[in-house]
Design a protein around this motif. Structure first.
Motif, PDB file in Angstrom:
ATOM      1  N   LEU A  33      70.681  16.718  49.553  1.00 23.40           N
ATOM      2  CA  LEU A  33      71.520  15.633  49.044  1.00 23.40           C
ATOM      3  C   LEU A  33      70.899  14.947  47.828  1.00 23.40           C
ATOM      4  O   LEU A  33      71.597  14.223  47.096  1.00 23.40           O
ATOM      5  CB  LEU A  33      71.765  14.595  50.142  1.00 23.40           C
ATOM      6  N   SER A  34      69.620  15.159  47.612  1.00 24.02           N
ATOM      7  CA  SER A  34      68.975  14.563  46.445  1.00 24.02           C
ATOM      8  C   SER A  34      69.483  15.167  45.147  1.00 24.02           C
ATOM      9  O   SER A  34      69.455  14.516  44.099  1.00 24.02           O
ATOM     10  CB  SER A  34      67.453  14.749  46.541  1.00 24.02           C
ATOM     11  N   MET A  35      69.967  16.417  45.189  1.00 26.15           N
ATOM     12  CA  MET A  35      70.437  17.067  43.963  1.00 26.15           C
ATOM     13  C   MET A  35      71.714  16.432  43.415  1.00 26.15           C
ATOM     14  O   MET A  35      71.764  16.093  42.225  1.00 26.15           O
ATOM     15  CB  MET A  35      70.615  18.572  44.210  1.00 26.15           C
ATOM     16  N   PRO A  36      72.769  16.239  44.211  1.00 24.57           N
ATOM     17  CA  PRO A  36      73.938  15.542  43.638  1.00 24.57           C
ATOM     18  C   PRO A  36      73.631  14.109  43.221  1.00 24.57           C
ATOM     19  O   PRO A  36      74.206  13.613  42.245  1.00 24.57           O
ATOM     20  CB  PRO A  36      74.974  15.596  44.772  1.00 24.57           C
ATOM     21  N   ALA A  37      72.729  13.442  43.945  1.00 26.66           N
ATOM     22  CA  ALA A  37      72.354  12.083  43.540  1.00 26.66           C
ATOM     23  C   ALA A  37      71.655  12.097  42.186  1.00 26.66           C
ATOM     24  O   ALA A  37      71.935  11.259  41.305  1.00 26.66           O
ATOM     25  CB  ALA A  37      71.452  11.452  44.603  1.00 26.66           C
ATOM     26  N   ALA A  38      70.749  13.052  41.982  1.00 28.10           N
ATOM     27  CA  ALA A  38      70.062  13.153  40.695  1.00 28.10           C
ATOM     28  C   ALA A  38      71.014  13.571  39.583  1.00 28.10           C
ATOM     29  O   ALA A  38      70.887  13.111  38.440  1.00 28.10           O
ATOM     30  CB  ALA A  38      68.906  14.145  40.801  1.00 28.10           C
ATOM     31  N   VAL A  97      63.460  22.153  47.781  1.00 31.99           N
ATOM     32  CA  VAL A  97      63.389  22.595  49.178  1.00 31.99           C
ATOM     33  C   VAL A  97      61.939  22.659  49.641  1.00 31.99           C
ATOM     34  O   VAL A  97      61.606  22.245  50.762  1.00 31.99           O
ATOM     35  CB  VAL A  97      64.093  23.956  49.349  1.00 31.99           C
ATOM     36  N   GLY A  98      61.058  23.146  48.774  1.00 35.51           N
ATOM     37  CA  GLY A  98      59.638  23.193  49.139  1.00 35.51           C
ATOM     38  C   GLY A  98      59.032  21.815  49.266  1.00 35.51           C
ATOM     39  O   GLY A  98      58.308  21.529  50.231  1.00 35.51           O
ATOM     40  N   ILE A  99      59.317  20.935  48.300  1.00 34.24           N
ATOM     41  CA  ILE A  99      58.773  19.575  48.355  1.00 34.24           C
ATOM     42  C   ILE A  99      59.349  18.815  49.548  1.00 34.24           C
ATOM     43  O   ILE A  99      58.628  18.130  50.281  1.00 34.24           O
ATOM     44  CB  ILE A  99      59.071  18.838  47.040  1.00 34.24           C
ATOM     45  N   ASN A 125      64.036  12.750  39.347  1.00 34.63           N
ATOM     46  CA  ASN A 125      64.987  12.007  40.168  1.00 34.63           C
ATOM     47  C   ASN A 125      65.248  12.709  41.498  1.00 34.63           C
ATOM     48  O   ASN A 125      65.450  12.049  42.517  1.00 34.63           O
ATOM     49  CB  ASN A 125      66.306  11.821  39.407  1.00 34.63           C
ATOM     50  N   CYS A 126      65.272  14.036  41.491  1.00 33.46           N
ATOM     51  CA  CYS A 126      65.442  14.781  42.747  1.00 33.46           C
ATOM     52  C   CYS A 126      64.330  14.446  43.736  1.00 33.46           C
ATOM     53  O   CYS A 126      64.582  14.221  44.927  1.00 33.46           O
ATOM     54  CB  CYS A 126      65.453  16.285  42.468  1.00 33.46           C
ATOM     55  N   VAL A 127      63.099  14.426  43.260  1.00 32.05           N
ATOM     56  CA  VAL A 127      61.965  14.134  44.131  1.00 32.05           C
ATOM     57  C   VAL A 127      62.051  12.713  44.675  1.00 32.05           C
ATOM     58  O   VAL A 127      61.839  12.472  45.873  1.00 32.05           O
ATOM     59  CB  VAL A 127      60.639  14.348  43.366  1.00 32.05           C
ATOM     60  N   VAL A 128      62.401  11.766  43.814  1.00 31.73           N
ATOM     61  CA  VAL A 128      62.498  10.367  44.252  1.00 31.73           C
ATOM     62  C   VAL A 128      63.620  10.196  45.269  1.00 31.73           C
ATOM     63  O   VAL A 128      63.447   9.553  46.320  1.00 31.73           O
ATOM     64  CB  VAL A 128      62.713   9.445  43.036  1.00 31.73           C
ATOM     65  N   PHE A 129      64.781  10.764  44.997  1.00 29.37           N
ATOM     66  CA  PHE A 129      65.906  10.634  45.928  1.00 29.37           C
ATOM     67  C   PHE A 129      65.634  11.366  47.239  1.00 29.37           C
ATOM     68  O   PHE A 129      66.067  10.909  48.304  1.00 29.37           O
ATOM     69  CB  PHE A 129      67.188  11.157  45.284  1.00 29.37           C
ATOM     70  N   ALA A 130      64.946  12.502  47.176  1.00 28.44           N
ATOM     71  CA  ALA A 130      64.601  13.209  48.408  1.00 28.44           C
ATOM     72  C   ALA A 130      63.720  12.335  49.296  1.00 28.44           C
ATOM     73  O   ALA A 130      63.916  12.256  50.517  1.00 28.44           O
ATOM     74  CB  ALA A 130      63.900  14.520  48.085  1.00 28.44           C
TER      75      ALA A 130
END
Length: 278
Positions: free
Chosen positions: A36-41, A66-68, A136-141
């Motif tokens: 879900l972090s991808m659409p948010a980013a 996915v790895g992180i 942003n993906c990492v932060v939202f994840a």
């Protein structure tokens, strides 16, 4: 072809997460939280850049996030299992998980996100967009896992305890029934059936670490640790020598490429179509 590889990678991570966390629900929903972090980013990128289209390189984010994100899920799961040693109160355990897992993953998330945001200094627009998007993906994840995954851990444990009690009641009831039916031919199957139900109830025991966790612990403590302790000087000298040799070879042979980075290799169909049209 690329989609098949992406699907295979996601399936492998999902299978490993299921085995490690001993829960299909935790692995599937946990990975969904991460994705879900991808659409948010993408939403943040669209707002900041004013564009609704993304480059093909953005899809590489799925492999990385996915790895992180899996690492975050494993950290939360491990600290949740450790929390039962301090208290059985759900509120106290949640506080323990947020203090330990939340702070640990926050530190790694910050450093990882900053490494991606550093690409904003690049002169290449695609690399700047990718760095901003991945940061942003990492932060939202981290935010999504931080807010939602501990509650999922609690709900999953309650569900597993109900399943465990159900299997234990079934095993006890079967034992009582078979005790009065020893004259029947299928009576000889009673011990194996009861034992299988008991073993199945142990699988759903939240406090049971599972075979993979036990295998990891035994391998590291009984095999790896004694071997490293015995050969620690040799291992250190070998490692330093290898790193030094690689560094020297890199300095002597590395050259800077002044061309624009290629998205596809020369044999890719996209490149071949351009050559054919030209």
């Amino acid at each position: 072809g690329d989609l098949r590889w992406a699907g295979a990678a996601y399936a492998f991570v999902a299978c490993y997460a299921t085995i490690y966390m001993r829960s299909f629900v935790l692995s599937m929903i946990g990975l969904l939280f991460v994705m879900l972090s991808m659409p948010a980013a993408l939403a943040v990128l669209s707002i900041m850049s004013g564009e609704n289209s993304v480059s093909l390189i953005m899809f590489l984010a799925m492999f990385i996030i996915v790895g992180i994100g899996s690492d975050m899920l494993f950290v939360y799961t491990d600290f949740w299992r450790q929390s039962v040693q301090y208290s059985r109160d759900p509120k106290t355990r949640m506080q323990f998980v947020y203090m330990q897992a939340g702070s640990s993953t926050a530190a790694t998330t910050f450093t990882t996100a900053m490494s991606f945001f550093a690409n904003l200094a690049s002169v290449l627009r695609a690399l700047r967009e990718f760095g901003f998007f991945m940061g942003n993906c990492v932060v939202f994840a981290w935010l999504i896992v931080f807010l939602a995954f501990p509650s999922l851990l609690l709900a999953n444990e309650r569900f597993q305890r109900r399943l465990q009690r159900s299997f234990m009641r079934c095993a006890a009831y079967e034992g009582l029934v078979r005790k009065y039916e020893k004259a029947l031919m299928w009576c000889g199957l009673q011990p194996s059936r009861r034992n299988s139900l008991q073993r199945l109830s142990e699988v759903f025991d939240p406090e049971n670490g599972g075979m993979m966790r036990q295998a990891h612990g035994d391998f590291l403590s009984l095999k790896v640790a004694p071997w490293i302790s015995r050969w620690q000087v040799t291992i250190l000298v070998t490692f330093l020598g290898f790193v030094g040799g690689v560094a020297v070879l890199a300095v002597l042979n590395a050259e800077q490429d002044g061309d624009i980075p290629k998205v596809f290799h020369d044999s890719h169909n996209q490149v071949q179509i351009e050559k054919y049209e030209s």
